[in-house]
Design a protein around this motif. Sequence first.
Motif, mmCIF file in Angstrom:
data_model
loop_
_atom_site.group_PDB
_atom_site.id
_atom_site.type_symbol
_atom_site.label_atom_id
_atom_site.label_comp_id
_atom_site.label_asym_id
_atom_site.label_seq_id
_atom_site.Cartn_x
_atom_site.Cartn_y
_atom_site.Cartn_z
ATOM 1 N N ASN A 1 -1.471 1.806 10.757
ATOM 2 C CA ASN A 1 -1.106 3.027 10.154
ATOM 3 C C ASN A 1 -0.664 4.100 11.104
ATOM 4 O O ASN A 1 -1.008 5.193 11.317
ATOM 5 C CB ASN A 1 -2.511 3.777 9.386
ATOM 6 N N THR B 1 -1.266 -3.718 2.764
ATOM 7 C CA THR B 1 -1.321 -2.647 4.007
ATOM 8 C C THR B 1 -1.078 -1.284 3.520
ATOM 9 O O THR B 1 -1.198 -0.147 4.160
ATOM 10 C CB THR B 1 -0.636 -3.202 5.359
ATOM 11 N N TYR C 1 -3.744 1.893 1.737
ATOM 12 C CA TYR C 1 -4.284 2.993 2.545
ATOM 13 C C TYR C 1 -3.420 3.600 3.635
ATOM 14 O O TYR C 1 -4.033 4.436 4.356
ATOM 15 C CB TYR C 1 -5.616 2.547 3.031
ATOM 16 N N ASN C 2 -2.264 3.104 3.568
ATOM 17 C CA ASN C 2 -1.184 3.664 4.819
ATOM 18 C C ASN C 2 -1.077 5.370 4.348
ATOM 19 O O ASN C 2 -0.740 5.520 3.311
ATOM 20 C CB ASN C 2 0.057 2.992 4.675
ATOM 21 N N SER C 3 -0.931 6.182 5.407
ATOM 22 C CA SER C 3 -0.896 7.571 5.055
ATOM 23 C C SER C 3 0.305 8.162 5.609
ATOM 24 O O SER C 3 0.204 9.324 5.836
ATOM 25 C CB SER C 3 -2.080 8.197 5.610
ATOM 26 N N HIS C 4 1.238 7.350 6.153
ATOM 27 C CA HIS C 4 2.469 7.952 6.740
ATOM 28 C C HIS C 4 3.728 7.442 6.222
ATOM 29 O O HIS C 4 4.706 7.904 6.225
ATOM 30 C CB HIS C 4 2.399 7.620 8.287
ATOM 31 N N ASN D 1 -2.007 4.516 -2.878
ATOM 32 C CA ASN D 1 -1.009 5.073 -1.928
ATOM 33 C C ASN D 1 -0.871 6.527 -2.222
ATOM 34 O O ASN D 1 -0.456 6.807 -3.416
ATOM 35 C CB ASN D 1 -0.019 4.005 -1.488
#
Length: 109
Positions: free
Chosen positions: A5, A31, A34-37, A63
């Motif tokens: 992340n 993946t 919950y990747n926040s970028h 997401n």
Amino acid sequence: QLRSNDPSLTVINLDGFASAKTGEWMRIFETLEYNSHLASLSVANCRLEDDDAVALVLSLVENETLKTINLGQNPGLTDGTGRALVKVLKQTNAVVKEIDLDGTSISEP
């Protein structure tokens, strides 16, 4: 970078990565949940099929950052994937603004 992340990773271009197997795509797409970028994902011309796209569609439920997705030139993606994308985008994901489906087997809505 994607798995960790990494905040500097906002764009991924895997265009032409046709040698990946379904299991690899599943790990990559899982993946994203919950990747926040990451804001942009391009997987054009990767020989993706509906089975590969299941994890991508499911990741879009959670997401909150992915805004553009390029699935173009993957003729193995059919109306099944199209219906799943529409359902998720209508019911749970208001973030995605653009999905390129040119060159897929997904019909116009």
